[in-house]
Design an enzyme around this catalytic site. Structure first.
Site, mmCIF file in Angstrom:
data_model
loop_
_atom_site.group_PDB
_atom_site.id
_atom_site.type_symbol
_atom_site.label_atom_id
_atom_site.label_comp_id
_atom_site.label_asym_id
_atom_site.label_seq_id
_atom_site.Cartn_x
_atom_site.Cartn_y
_atom_site.Cartn_z
ATOM 1 N N GLY A 46 0.835 -1.196 0.000
ATOM 2 C CA GLY A 46 0.000 0.000 0.000
ATOM 3 C C GLY A 46 0.866 1.240 0.000
ATOM 4 N N GLN A 51 3.120 10.089 1.328
ATOM 5 C CA GLN A 51 4.415 9.402 1.281
ATOM 6 C C GLN A 51 5.221 9.748 0.033
ATOM 7 O OE1 GLN A 51 2.611 5.318 2.213
ATOM 8 N NE2 GLN A 51 4.648 5.193 3.102
ATOM 9 N N CYS A 89 6.515 -0.093 7.137
ATOM 10 C CA CYS A 89 6.103 1.065 6.348
ATOM 11 C C CYS A 89 7.267 1.507 5.480
ATOM 12 C CB CYS A 89 5.694 2.196 7.294
ATOM 13 S SG CYS A 89 5.209 3.699 6.442
ATOM 14 N N LEU A 90 6.973 1.866 4.244
ATOM 15 C CA LEU A 90 8.031 2.301 3.327
ATOM 16 C C LEU A 90 8.636 3.644 3.750
ATOM 17 C CD1 LEU A 90 6.325 1.324 -0.067
ATOM 18 C CD2 LEU A 90 8.109 0.057 1.168
ATOM 19 N N HIS A 132 -3.722 1.156 7.829
ATOM 20 C CA HIS A 132 -2.388 1.768 7.827
ATOM 21 C C HIS A 132 -2.341 2.955 6.861
ATOM 22 C CE1 HIS A 132 2.186 1.348 7.861
ATOM 23 N NE2 HIS A 132 1.973 2.125 6.813
ATOM 24 N N GLU A 133 -2.861 2.748 5.644
ATOM 25 C CA GLU A 133 -2.775 3.809 4.632
ATOM 26 C C GLU A 133 -3.685 4.985 4.986
ATOM 27 O OE1 GLU A 133 -0.280 3.543 2.939
ATOM 28 O OE2 GLU A 133 0.008 1.368 3.049
ATOM 29 N N HIS A 136 -2.114 7.246 7.435
ATOM 30 C CA HIS A 136 -1.158 8.181 6.821
ATOM 31 C C HIS A 136 -1.834 9.506 6.459
ATOM 32 C CE1 HIS A 136 2.729 6.273 6.371
ATOM 33 N NE2 HIS A 136 2.228 5.179 5.811
HETATM 34 CO CO CO Z 1 3.127 3.340 5.671
#
Ligand code: CO
Length: 154
Positions: A46, A51, A89-90, A132-133, A136
């Protein structure tokens, strides 16, 4: 544009509440295409627009079972159950994970890039990814929500 830079946890854009999308134009489509490319290159499940440095309410989620979905202005309108599992998480050191409690099932609604309403649902990993997304978009990272691993895994 293609692959975009992924902003890291210390960047203030990740701590801001992203704004609603009002205009469903070509730029939105380009953003979503780039997000898909960027997520796949990084092997994520995701990605949220902040991000890649865009403070707008746009997410994508892609899991094996559920495939790819793009959601603009997403809202969780139903959730049930709970799961405690490892999350990464990226935008955080990708070699790190931490345990986070999430609902086991969620139903989400939002819009696609053309402004058409979309309903999506997820169970397990996919439910976790939606939560999670969407976090953000409210400036929340998984590292804010860490909990103890379930007893059986200690
Ligand atoms: Co993330």
């Amino acid at each position: 544009m293609g692959i975009r830079n992924i902003f890291k946890e210390e960047d203030p854009i990740l701590r801001r509440r992203a704004r609603e999308v009002i205009t469903f134009d070509e730029r939105l489509g380009l953003l979503i295409d780039d997000m898909i490319e960027t997520m796949r290159k990084a092997e994520g499940v995701g990605l949220a627009a902040p991000q890649v440095g865009i403070s707008r309410r746009v997410i994508i989620v892609e899991t094996k079972e559920g495939g790819l979905v793009e959601l603009v202005n997403p809202v969780i309108y139903e959730k049930s159950g709970k799961q405690i599992g490892p999350e990464g998480c990226l935008s955080v050191d990708p070699s790190k994970t931490g345990y986070v409690e999430r609902p086991m099932f969620v139903k989400v609604k939002g819009y696609d890039r053309n402004g058409k309403e979309i309903l999506a649902e997820g169970e397990g990993l996919r439910a976790r990814a939606f939560c999670h997304e969407i976090d953000h978009l409210d400036g929340i990272l998984y590292i804010d929500k860490l909990c103890q691993p379930p007893k059986s895994e200690e």
